[in-house]
Design a protein around this motif. Structure first.
Motif, PDB file in Angstrom:
ATOM      1  N   ASP A  42      24.543   3.891  -2.049  1.00  0.00           N
ATOM      2  CA  ASP A  42      24.630   2.493  -1.613  1.00  0.00           C
ATOM      3  C   ASP A  42      23.258   1.814  -1.690  1.00  0.00           C
ATOM      4  OD1 ASP A  42      25.807   0.202  -0.728  1.00  0.00           O
ATOM      5  OD2 ASP A  42      26.148   0.882   1.329  1.00  0.00           O
ATOM      6  N   ASP A  43      23.278   0.497  -1.617  1.00  0.00           N
ATOM      7  CA  ASP A  43      22.028  -0.267  -1.617  1.00  0.00           C
ATOM      8  C   ASP A  43      21.164   0.093  -0.409  1.00  0.00           C
ATOM      9  OD1 ASP A  43      22.877  -1.535  -3.887  1.00  0.00           O
ATOM     10  OD2 ASP A  43      23.620  -3.313  -2.851  1.00  0.00           O
ATOM     11  N   PHE A  44      19.876  -0.064  -0.562  1.00  0.00           N
ATOM     12  CA  PHE A  44      18.943   0.191   0.538  1.00  0.00           C
ATOM     13  C   PHE A  44      17.795  -0.803   0.454  1.00  0.00           C
ATOM     14  CE2 PHE A  44      18.010   3.123  -2.988  1.00  0.00           C
ATOM     15  CZ  PHE A  44      16.716   2.750  -3.302  1.00  0.00           C
ATOM     16  N   LYS A  45      17.063  -0.920   1.548  1.00  0.00           N
ATOM     17  CA  LYS A  45      15.899  -1.800   1.600  1.00  0.00           C
ATOM     18  C   LYS A  45      14.857  -1.124   2.474  1.00  0.00           C
ATOM     19  CE  LYS A  45      14.503  -6.601   2.486  1.00  0.00           C
ATOM     20  NZ  LYS A  45      14.949  -7.943   2.978  1.00  0.00           N
ATOM     21  N   THR A  75      14.070  -1.521  -3.241  1.00  0.00           N
ATOM     22  CA  THR A  75      15.541  -1.569  -3.180  1.00  0.00           C
ATOM     23  C   THR A  75      16.101  -0.880  -4.421  1.00  0.00           C
ATOM     24  OG1 THR A  75      15.786  -3.642  -4.425  1.00  0.00           O
ATOM     25  CG2 THR A  75      15.356  -3.831  -2.048  1.00  0.00           C
ATOM     26  N   GLN A  76      17.425  -0.894  -4.538  1.00  0.00           N
ATOM     27  CA  GLN A  76      18.062  -0.331  -5.731  1.00  0.00           C
ATOM     28  C   GLN A  76      17.585  -1.028  -6.995  1.00  0.00           C
ATOM     29  OE1 GLN A  76      19.668   2.301  -6.242  1.00  0.00           O
ATOM     30  NE2 GLN A  76      21.437   2.657  -4.944  1.00  0.00           N
ATOM     31  N   LYS A  77      17.162  -2.279  -6.882  1.00  0.00           N
ATOM     32  CA  LYS A  77      16.682  -3.014  -8.052  1.00  0.00           C
ATOM     33  C   LYS A  77      15.508  -2.296  -8.719  1.00  0.00           C
ATOM     34  CE  LYS A  77      18.999  -6.870  -8.829  1.00  0.00           C
ATOM     35  NZ  LYS A  77      19.544  -7.192 -10.178  1.00  0.00           N
ATOM     36  N   GLU A  94      16.967   0.335 -10.930  1.00  0.00           N
ATOM     37  CA  GLU A  94      18.015  -0.109 -11.835  1.00  0.00           C
ATOM     38  C   GLU A  94      17.767   0.438 -13.242  1.00  0.00           C
ATOM     39  OE1 GLU A  94      20.505  -4.213 -12.480  1.00  0.00           O
ATOM     40  OE2 GLU A  94      18.356  -4.369 -12.217  1.00  0.00           O
ATOM     41  N   GLN A 142      18.982   3.774   8.881  1.00  0.00           N
ATOM     42  CA  GLN A 142      19.298   3.546   7.471  1.00  0.00           C
ATOM     43  C   GLN A 142      18.925   4.773   6.640  1.00  0.00           C
ATOM     44  OE1 GLN A 142      18.174   0.617   3.685  1.00  0.00           O
ATOM     45  NE2 GLN A 142      17.082   0.387   5.614  1.00  0.00           N
ATOM     46  N   GLU A 188      25.076   9.073   1.700  1.00  0.00           N
ATOM     47  CA  GLU A 188      24.894   8.606   0.324  1.00  0.00           C
ATOM     48  C   GLU A 188      24.417   9.733  -0.597  1.00  0.00           C
ATOM     49  OE1 GLU A 188      26.030   5.695  -0.270  1.00  0.00           O
ATOM     50  OE2 GLU A 188      26.310   5.229   1.856  1.00  0.00           O
ATOM     51  N   LYS A 220      23.909   5.323 -10.400  1.00  0.00           N
ATOM     52  CA  LYS A 220      23.732   5.656  -8.975  1.00  0.00           C
ATOM     53  C   LYS A 220      24.696   6.743  -8.510  1.00  0.00           C
ATOM     54  CE  LYS A 220      20.878   2.344  -9.447  1.00  0.00           C
ATOM     55  NZ  LYS A 220      19.572   2.740 -10.016  1.00  0.00           N
TER      56      LYS A 220
END
Length: 226
Positions: free
Chosen positions: A63-66, A76-78, A81, A158, A166, A194
């Motif tokens: 999942d996404d994270f920050k 983040t996931q960005k 990517e 988180q 995850e 991912k």
């Protein structure tokens, strides 16, 4: 008969070589390309998977994270990517398994130093201790290459949810509270979609060599089709 073979010996040798080449080419064409499994929570040992996701049999993705890295940058996931990456969980004051885990991450960093497709991601499990200055100090000690390897801190719950739900990497249960501690040697290989493609003991040099081989196998999936 022997005179016949002697007379045409060169011909037979050439034909034998050509036949060997043709057989090799056919074998290579027919040989299936090795492929790593795509791990789902239902496939992983139960003590590594949070009970809330153990039933999932397909479509599991990280999942996404920050979070925040050693330079104070938001990660983040960005930032991952279209990358293959290896994730782990550590803390800077650990004097046991984390020492060998850091050496293994250094091995991976050296191996893939010039490969922009491969990145590393280490999550601190003691974020209340591992603030940005502490991570920066640790990064310098371990000669971390910032563009290759992020050491991240942030909200403890988180991070612990990432470990348990995850990445499926933790052998313990908990709620991410003050007395909760994730302490796992698992390295997790994640593909560009991912998805989890492998688990490895980060304290075991032989498994790290297998991880390096598996990364090379995984990269084959992203080669352009001929």
């Amino acid at each position: 008969m022997f005179k016949f073979f002697a007379k045409y010996k060169f011909f037979f040798v050439v034909m034998l070589i050509i036949s060997a080449v043709v057989v090799t080419l056919i074998y290579n064409q027919l040989k299936p390309t090795p492929k790593l499994p795509v791990y789902q929570p239902s496939m992983v040992t139960a003590d590594l998977v949070d009970t809330t996701v153990q039933y999932i049999r397909k479509y599991h993705k990280v999942d996404d994270f920050k979070l925040v890295n050693q330079n104070g940058d938001t990660i983040t996931q960005k930032d991952y990517e279209d990358k293959i990456y290896v994730a782990d969980f550590f803390f800077t004051t650990c004097q046991s398994i984390c020492i060998d885990m850091a050496k293994s991450m250094q091995t991976l960093q050296k191996e893939f130093k010039n490969d922009d497709d491969i990145k590393l991601l280490s999550h601190s499990v003691t974020p209340e201790i591992d603030d940005v200055p502490q991570l920066k100090k640790y990064a310098k000690e371990k000669e971390v290459i910032d563009s290759k390897w992020n050491l991240v801190t942030g909200d403890k719950k988180q991070i612990y949810n990432l470990a348990r739900k995850e990445y499926l990497a933790s052998k313990t249960e908990g709620d991410g509270g003050p007395y909760d501690l994730v302490h796992t040697e698992n390295f997790v290989l994640v593909d560009k979609e991912k998805r989890i493609r492998g688990f490895y003991d980060g304290t075991n040099p032989e498994e790290i060599q297998q991880l390096i081989k598996d990364i090379d196998i995984l990269r084959l999936e992203y080669l352009p089709e001929e």
